[in-house]
Design an enzyme around this catalytic site. Structure first.
Site, PDB file in Angstrom:
ATOM      1  N   LYS A  50       0.650   0.117  15.150  1.00 53.19           N
ATOM      2  CA  LYS A  50       2.040   0.058  15.604  1.00 53.19           C
ATOM      3  C   LYS A  50       2.386  -1.146  16.499  1.00 53.19           C
ATOM      4  O   LYS A  50       3.562  -1.451  16.695  1.00 53.19           O
ATOM      5  CB  LYS A  50       2.386   1.343  16.382  1.00 53.19           C
ATOM      6  CG  LYS A  50       2.445   2.566  15.497  1.00 53.19           C
ATOM      7  CD  LYS A  50       3.691   2.554  14.627  1.00 53.19           C
ATOM      8  CE  LYS A  50       3.631   3.488  13.461  1.00 53.19           C
ATOM      9  NZ  LYS A  50       3.534   2.865  12.157  1.00 53.19           N
ATOM     10  N   HIS A 104       0.846  -1.198   0.000  1.00 51.47           N
ATOM     11  CA  HIS A 104       0.000   0.000   0.000  1.00 51.47           C
ATOM     12  C   HIS A 104       0.877   1.242   0.000  1.00 51.47           C
ATOM     13  O   HIS A 104       1.600   1.491   0.952  1.00 51.47           O
ATOM     14  CB  HIS A 104      -0.925   0.010   1.221  1.00 51.47           C
ATOM     15  CG  HIS A 104      -2.124  -0.868   1.069  1.00 51.47           C
ATOM     16  ND1 HIS A 104      -3.320  -0.641   1.699  1.00 51.47           N
ATOM     17  CD2 HIS A 104      -2.306  -1.989   0.319  1.00 51.47           C
ATOM     18  CE1 HIS A 104      -4.190  -1.573   1.342  1.00 51.47           C
ATOM     19  NE2 HIS A 104      -3.594  -2.408   0.518  1.00 51.47           N
ATOM     20  N   TYR A 144      -9.037   5.553   7.538  1.00 53.11           N
ATOM     21  CA  TYR A 144      -9.225   5.874   8.960  1.00 53.11           C
ATOM     22  C   TYR A 144     -10.205   7.038   8.996  1.00 53.11           C
ATOM     23  O   TYR A 144      -9.879   8.123   8.490  1.00 53.11           O
ATOM     24  CB  TYR A 144      -7.910   6.305   9.613  1.00 53.11           C
ATOM     25  CG  TYR A 144      -6.887   5.194   9.775  1.00 53.11           C
ATOM     26  CD1 TYR A 144      -6.064   4.816   8.715  1.00 53.11           C
ATOM     27  CD2 TYR A 144      -6.733   4.542  10.991  1.00 53.11           C
ATOM     28  CE1 TYR A 144      -5.121   3.806   8.870  1.00 53.11           C
ATOM     29  CE2 TYR A 144      -5.791   3.528  11.157  1.00 53.11           C
ATOM     30  CZ  TYR A 144      -4.990   3.170  10.085  1.00 53.11           C
ATOM     31  OH  TYR A 144      -4.062   2.168  10.239  1.00 53.11           O
ATOM     32  N   PRO A 154      -4.767   0.661  18.701  1.00 58.05           N
ATOM     33  CA  PRO A 154      -4.467   0.150  17.359  1.00 58.05           C
ATOM     34  C   PRO A 154      -4.518   1.196  16.240  1.00 58.05           C
ATOM     35  O   PRO A 154      -4.175   0.882  15.096  1.00 58.05           O
ATOM     36  CB  PRO A 154      -5.542  -0.928  17.140  1.00 58.05           C
ATOM     37  CG  PRO A 154      -6.624  -0.616  18.109  1.00 58.05           C
ATOM     38  CD  PRO A 154      -5.999   0.081  19.267  1.00 58.05           C
ATOM     39  N   TYR A 183       3.697   6.649   9.965  1.00 60.16           N
ATOM     40  CA  TYR A 183       2.859   5.510   9.572  1.00 60.16           C
ATOM     41  C   TYR A 183       3.689   4.410   8.903  1.00 60.16           C
ATOM     42  O   TYR A 183       3.497   3.225   9.184  1.00 60.16           O
ATOM     43  CB  TYR A 183       1.721   5.982   8.644  1.00 60.16           C
ATOM     44  CG  TYR A 183       0.640   4.939   8.505  1.00 60.16           C
ATOM     45  CD1 TYR A 183      -0.261   4.699   9.533  1.00 60.16           C
ATOM     46  CD2 TYR A 183       0.543   4.171   7.344  1.00 60.16           C
ATOM     47  CE1 TYR A 183      -1.243   3.719   9.421  1.00 60.16           C
ATOM     48  CE2 TYR A 183      -0.441   3.189   7.219  1.00 60.16           C
ATOM     49  CZ  TYR A 183      -1.327   2.976   8.265  1.00 60.16           C
ATOM     50  OH  TYR A 183      -2.281   1.995   8.146  1.00 60.16           O
TER      51      TYR A 183
HETATM   52  P1  RFL Z   1       1.048 -11.548  21.829  1.00 61.50           P
HETATM   53  O1  RFL Z   1       0.637 -11.629  20.398  1.00 61.50           O
HETATM   54  O2  RFL Z   1       0.003 -11.184  22.830  1.00 61.50           O
HETATM   55  O3  RFL Z   1       1.711 -12.938  22.214  1.00 61.50           O
HETATM   56  C1  RFL Z   1       2.013 -13.266  23.541  1.00 61.50           C
HETATM   57  C2  RFL Z   1       1.945 -14.768  23.688  1.00 61.50           C
HETATM   58  O4  RFL Z   1       2.294 -15.118  25.036  1.00 61.50           O
HETATM   59  C3  RFL Z   1       1.383 -16.104  25.509  1.00 61.50           C
HETATM   60  N1  RFL Z   1       1.337 -16.037  26.992  1.00 61.50           N
HETATM   61  C4  RFL Z   1       1.987 -16.904  27.795  1.00 61.50           C
HETATM   62  N2  RFL Z   1       2.780 -17.949  27.520  1.00 61.50           N
HETATM   63  C5  RFL Z   1       3.289 -18.630  28.582  1.00 61.50           C
HETATM   64  N3  RFL Z   1       3.033 -18.313  29.874  1.00 61.50           N
HETATM   65  C6  RFL Z   1       2.253 -17.266  30.195  1.00 61.50           C
HETATM   66  N4  RFL Z   1       2.007 -16.947  31.460  1.00 61.50           N
HETATM   67  C7  RFL Z   1       1.695 -16.505  29.121  1.00 61.50           C
HETATM   68  N5  RFL Z   1       0.900 -15.417  29.064  1.00 61.50           N
HETATM   69  C8  RFL Z   1       0.686 -15.149  27.762  1.00 61.50           C
HETATM   70  C9  RFL Z   1       0.062 -15.738  24.839  1.00 61.50           C
HETATM   71  O5  RFL Z   1      -0.825 -16.845  24.785  1.00 61.50           O
HETATM   72  C10 RFL Z   1       0.539 -15.297  23.456  1.00 61.50           C
HETATM   73  O6  RFL Z   1       0.594 -16.371  22.542  1.00 61.50           O
HETATM   74  O7  RFL Z   1       2.250 -10.502  22.037  1.00 61.50           O
HETATM   75  P2  RFL Z   1       3.491 -10.149  21.078  1.00 61.50           P
HETATM   76  O8  RFL Z   1       4.119 -11.379  20.537  1.00 61.50           O
HETATM   77  O9  RFL Z   1       4.263  -9.140  21.832  1.00 61.50           O
HETATM   78  O10 RFL Z   1       2.804  -9.433  19.808  1.00 61.50           O
HETATM   79  C11 RFL Z   1       2.176  -8.184  19.902  1.00 61.50           C
HETATM   80  C12 RFL Z   1       0.999  -8.092  18.924  1.00 61.50           C
HETATM   81  O11 RFL Z   1       0.188  -9.232  19.056  1.00 61.50           O
HETATM   82  C13 RFL Z   1       0.157  -6.818  19.128  1.00 61.50           C
HETATM   83  O12 RFL Z   1       0.963  -5.708  19.426  1.00 61.50           O
HETATM   84  C14 RFL Z   1      -0.696  -6.470  17.888  1.00 61.50           C
HETATM   85  O13 RFL Z   1      -1.638  -7.448  17.608  1.00 61.50           O
HETATM   86  C15 RFL Z   1      -1.391  -5.116  18.080  1.00 61.50           C
HETATM   87  N6  RFL Z   1      -2.263  -4.773  16.956  1.00 61.50           N
HETATM   88  C16 RFL Z   1      -1.750  -4.240  15.788  1.00 61.50           C
HETATM   89  N7  RFL Z   1      -0.422  -4.084  15.636  1.00 61.50           N
HETATM   90  C17 RFL Z   1       0.101  -3.627  14.445  1.00 61.50           C
HETATM   91  O14 RFL Z   1       1.313  -3.487  14.344  1.00 61.50           O
HETATM   92  N8  RFL Z   1      -0.694  -3.315  13.361  1.00 61.50           N
HETATM   93  C18 RFL Z   1      -2.050  -3.441  13.425  1.00 61.50           C
HETATM   94  O15 RFL Z   1      -2.702  -3.214  12.417  1.00 61.50           O
HETATM   95  C19 RFL Z   1      -2.622  -3.884  14.688  1.00 61.50           C
HETATM   96  N9  RFL Z   1      -3.947  -4.052  14.815  1.00 61.50           N
HETATM   97  C20 RFL Z   1      -3.647  -4.976  17.063  1.00 61.50           C
HETATM   98  C21 RFL Z   1      -4.473  -4.583  15.971  1.00 61.50           C
HETATM   99  C22 RFL Z   1      -4.224  -5.562  18.195  1.00 61.50           C
HETATM  100  C23 RFL Z   1      -5.585  -5.730  18.264  1.00 61.50           C
HETATM  101  N10 RFL Z   1      -6.111  -6.364  19.431  1.00 61.50           N
HETATM  102  C24 RFL Z   1      -7.061  -7.399  19.399  1.00 61.50           C
HETATM  103  C25 RFL Z   1      -5.500  -6.121  20.702  1.00 61.50           C
HETATM  104  C26 RFL Z   1      -5.837  -4.747  16.025  1.00 61.50           C
HETATM  105  C27 RFL Z   1      -6.402  -5.285  17.175  1.00 61.50           C
HETATM  106  C28 RFL Z   1      -7.914  -5.391  17.190  1.00 61.50           C
HETATM  107  C1  PHB Z   2      -6.319  -4.364  10.812  1.00 60.17           C
HETATM  108  O1  PHB Z   2      -6.401  -4.604   9.592  1.00 60.17           O
HETATM  109  O2  PHB Z   2      -6.681  -5.183  11.660  1.00 60.17           O
HETATM  110  C2  PHB Z   2      -5.806  -3.053  11.252  1.00 60.17           C
HETATM  111  C3  PHB Z   2      -5.257  -2.191  10.322  1.00 60.17           C
HETATM  112  C4  PHB Z   2      -4.782  -0.952  10.722  1.00 60.17           C
HETATM  113  C5  PHB Z   2      -4.866  -0.584  12.045  1.00 60.17           C
HETATM  114  C6  PHB Z   2      -5.403  -1.458  12.989  1.00 60.17           C
HETATM  115  C7  PHB Z   2      -5.877  -2.702  12.582  1.00 60.17           C
HETATM  116  O3  PHB Z   2      -4.433   0.640  12.427  1.00 60.17           O
END
Ligand code: RFL
Ligand code: PHB
Length: 394
Positions: free
Chosen positions: A301, A76, A205, A297, A389
């Protein structure tokens, strides 16, 4: 699978941060064990991030896990910001001298990392219960946990706490050492995944008087949409029809008119929070990713910050094991936090500029309009958005 009783780096958490670290260390001959609380299928079915910065893509390439990403990821070169019925395209490519982002789901990144872990015969202990970390500030740290009713102990040189916001690693650091910074927003995001073509070929957005909305995607046939919702909402109370009607009411009218709707595959609510702990290291324990910081989110980031932490941490651990050079370990926390705080600022700014904050009144609403008008009229403002971004360098 036999569970070893020692390893060089014990990684807690088998999400993207933990598995990427395992992969990068494996390529440099450093031995790891990953402990994951959940079952593999559960980890692989979580729907989360969708946007990868170029630096994250480059890191995944260096880790040797980007062949599917290179085939299937959508490049993109722009992103849209909308306010009420006005739309503004931010030309990322032009404003940043050729940088862009890639749309490729976190679910896919994690699946690719698990495939790589299988290929190296790497150990991931799933459903590891009651993980506890011991002597992290001494010279011989170790972890204990239960698996299938048996208690295990693994000794190691270092522990990487990659276990997300609700993990155990951060909680192991004494409260008088850790400083916590937190901002909780008075709303969440309700997200829906659906096999319908995205309403637009780039992300939108959208700030709107009815609340924020985001039009995102996973592919040319799979859309991901979010709307701002109150914290007491429950995903079960949202029928598909109710969601599509609310989404249309949060978008510029010409976008809403082109929405293709269909059955949802997944629906969930996420609260929005800004959170950082300092320092990200205590003795031989290093925190990375959501274990140390959370962003709302809005700026996409979270996953990208996890990737930059892992870049710094993997480099530091490799320098320790291959060259007995500990400079990287000593500066890890400061280097990672310098980048974390800039992403915190950007995510807070995008959230503040585009969400509905009724408590900020008419003055707040006018400021948001002025923010959008300034962005629309100033190349400097657009450039600032674009460089953040696509991701600051690491
Ligand atoms: P995770 O993915 O939470 O993984 C942590 C893992 O640790 C396990 N765990 C344990 N294991 C052993 N013992 C314990 N006591 C434990 N406690 C937990 C968990 O089961 C899990 O498997 O963290 P990590 O690896 O640091 O990754 C971070 C990302 O997952 C997170 O920052 C992103 O998903 C945030 N996020 C987004 N980030 C982006 O860069 N771009 C995006 O577009 C974006 N969109 C989002 C998002 C997060 C969202 N939610 C649901 C919070 C959109 C959403 C809706
Ligand atoms: C997504 O596609 O889940 C998504 C994309 C951009 C964001 C957050 C979530 O800023």
């Amino acid at each position: 699978m036999t569970i070893p009783d020692k390893t060089q780096v014990l990684i807690v958490g088998g999400g993207p941060a933990g598995l990427l670290l395992a992969q990068l260390l494996h390529r440099e001959g450093v031995d790891t064990v990953v402990l994951e609380r959940r079952a593999r299928d559960y980890v692989l079915s979580r729907i989360r991030a969708g946007v990868l910065e170029q630096g994250t893509v480059d890191l995944l390439r260096r880790a040797g896990v980007a062949s599917r990403l290179d085939r299937e990821g959508l490049l993109h070169t722009g992103v849209e910001i909308a306010f009420h019925d006005e739309r503004l395209r931010i030309d990322l490519d032009d404003l940043t001298g050729g940088r862009s982002v890639t749309v490729y789901g976190q679910t896919e990144v994690t699946a690719d990392l698990y495939a790589a872990r299988d290929a190296m015969n790497g150990v991931v202990v799933h459903e590891a219960e009651d993980v506890a970390l011991h002597d992290v500030d001494g010279s011989s740290p170790y972890a204990t946990f239960r698996k299938d009713g048996t208690t295990h102990r693994i000794d190691c040189a270092f522990i990487a706490g990659c276990d997300g916001f609700h993990g155990v690693a951060r909680a192991t650091i004494p409260a008088d050492i850790l400083k916590t910074y937190e901002l909780v927003y008075p709303f969440g995001w309700l997200g829906v995944l659906s096999d319908v073509p995205p309403v637009h070929d780039e992300l939108i957005y959208a700030g709107h008087e009815n609340g924020f909305a985001l039009c995102s995607m996973r592919s040319l046939t799979r859309s991901r949409y979010y709307i701002q919702c109150s914290l007491d909402e429950k995903a079960e109370d949202w029928s598909d029809d109710r969601f599509w009607a609310a989404l249309a009411a949060h978008l510029p009218r010409d976008v809403a008119a082109r929405l293709t709707t269909g059955p949802s595959i997944e629906k969930s609510i996420a609260p929005l929070r800004s959170f950082v702990v300092e320092p990200m290291r205590h003795g031989r324990l290093f925190l990375a990713g959501d274990a140390a910081h959370i962003v709302p989110p809005t700026g996409a980031k979270g996953l990208n910050l996890a990737a930059s932490d892992i870049h710094y941490l993997s480099e530091a651990l490799v320098a320790h094991f291959t060259r007995q050079d500990d400079k990287g370990l000593e500066t890890y926390s400061a280097r990672a936090l310098a980048r974390v705080w800039k992403a915190e600022r950007f995510s807070w700014w995008m959230t503040t500029a585009l969400h509905r904050f009724p408590e900020k009144g008419a003055f707040g609403a006018r400021l948001q309009q002025a923010e959008f008008d300034y962005l629309a009229s100033s190349r400097a403002a657009q450039q600032s958005l674009a460089e953040n971004y696509v991701g600051l360098p690491f």
